[in-house]
Design an enzyme around this catalytic site. Sequence first.
Site, short mmCIF file in Angstrom:
data_model
loop_
_atom_site.label_atom_id
_atom_site.label_comp_id
_atom_site.label_asym_id
_atom_site.label_seq_id
_atom_site.Cartn_x
_atom_site.Cartn_y
_atom_site.Cartn_z
N HIS A 177 0.87 -1.18 0.00
CA HIS A 177 0.00 0.00 0.00
C HIS A 177 0.91 1.23 0.00
CE1 HIS A 177 -3.69 2.08 0.16
NE2 HIS A 177 -3.45 2.66 1.32
N GLU B 79 2.49 -1.03 7.96
CA GLU B 79 2.48 -2.05 6.92
C GLU B 79 3.70 -2.98 7.04
OE1 GLU B 79 2.10 -0.56 2.91
OE2 GLU B 79 1.62 -2.55 2.13
N LYS C 196 3.44 3.86 -5.72
CA LYS C 196 2.84 5.19 -5.50
C LYS C 196 3.91 6.28 -5.60
CE LYS C 196 -1.21 3.98 -2.71
NZ LYS C 196 -1.05 2.54 -2.49
N HIS D 220 -0.93 8.38 -5.34
CA HIS D 220 -1.96 7.55 -4.73
C HIS D 220 -3.28 7.79 -5.47
CE1 HIS D 220 -4.46 5.46 -2.04
NE2 HIS D 220 -3.94 5.80 -0.89
N PHE E 289 -8.64 4.10 4.65
CA PHE E 289 -9.23 4.86 5.76
C PHE E 289 -10.53 4.16 6.13
CE2 PHE E 289 -7.55 9.49 5.16
CZ PHE E 289 -6.35 9.11 5.72
#
Lengths: 85, 402
Positions: free
Chosen positions: B294, B305, B326, B331, B390
């Site tokens: 991520h 993570e 990313k 993102h 989120f």
Amino acid sequence: MNVETKTIEIIAQQAMLEPSDISLDSTLEEVGIDSLGLVESIFAIEEAFDISIPFNANNPTESEFDISSVRSIVAGIERLIKEQA
Amino acid sequence: MNRVVITGAGTINALGTGVPATLEAMREGRCGIGPLEFRDVERLSIRIGGQVRDYEPEALFNRQQIVLYDRFTQFTLLAAREAIEQSGLTFIGELAATSGVVLGTAGGGVSTWDDNYRSVYEDGKNRVHPFVVPKLMNNAAASHVSMEWNLKGPSFTVSTACASSNHAMAQAFQLVRSGASKVMVTGGAESMLCFGGVKAWEGLRVMSRDACRPFSANRNGMVQGEGAGVFVFEDYEHARARGAEILAEVIGAAMSSDAADIVMPSKQGAARAMTGALQDARIAQSDVGYINAHGTGTAANDKTECAAVADAFGHHANDLMISSTKSMHGHLIGGTGAVELLACIMALRDGVIAPTISYEEPDPECALDVVPNEAREARVDVALSNAFAFGGLNAVLALRRV
């Protein structure tokens, strides 16, 4: 209303405490403000004093704006009000 | 249980239009992040992003289409066209009746909201275009894909913030694996790079002003991107019978909820999703050679993570590669897992691991092999793609080389 009184009012509201429960030596951690609460407090302070606070939630302790105690926050706000007047 | 393979892929993002251009940029470790260009950008404090450049919708869509297609729908249609053309499928009869489209987006038509709020609030107009609602709705892209390619099976949009695409692809995977559908078109899109979209993110104070540096000790936040990634998930026997080219096999998917905090990630929730994906795929920890992280570049995500990977993989965490693309495309929020799945396909198919660029300083809290700055050649049998949203909603996919 002076900077100190207003700042304590904002922090008290965020912490769901009475202003009298907050002293200049209090830390945000002590009054129970977490990272999300901190971001919200910064926003409320910016709105109240019409200033822009250099603050990045990724490294709150390394920001130019010292959040280690209520006293340091008040001092930081007073400095920014002068600078950004 | 049917095996599920990927027979088509398409994308548009800051690294390029199309899969070949995107993979070439990832191999070269190119950065697609730069100064944002749109109305009122000077009123933002965050002015960088992974924007799709030199994009002229008028050259790609006619006037009637543009009136109905928000930017996120346009991106989706372009990516879907590439994916479906690559698959070689035509949807008619029984195949059309059971094939559907499941896409992820967090915000849907954000710039349509933005433009029309501006029109009524700032410009004082009292009338908006009649198609504002069908243009901004989160399912607009899925619906237009279904109409364009005659997909009449299960079709819907999943919205789980930054995990939207992975949740969507997990759903599509399960629909094909269960036998409910022979083919599903899936992935996701996002286009929040407009004044209101970036202003909202600015408020959270987690955005970087200069670069996305995942896992680097001096990282200072995330950088938004935009675009779409779309794939054709197909029943293996169906694909084999028609001699289709297979890009990779989807072998597992898992979803978990932290049930803890609306913004702070949880190590346990992330680890459970990764472990769940391994269990669903019936593979061992040691089978995994690469994880597309991520890796948002925020203080909170990256250390959590890495700790979750250490928990889920034990000693093997030190032997696998984990990178965050990313750093290159930004993102893409609800579309991010879809574009990042391309890095997994490249690892499996081409044996090239996309790097984490802008990496400057090791962080003891992220002490894994993050493939810093330069792509690497390596043979990988299984790759995972992580997405942690989120709201604490996580989705992890497992892919295998075919």
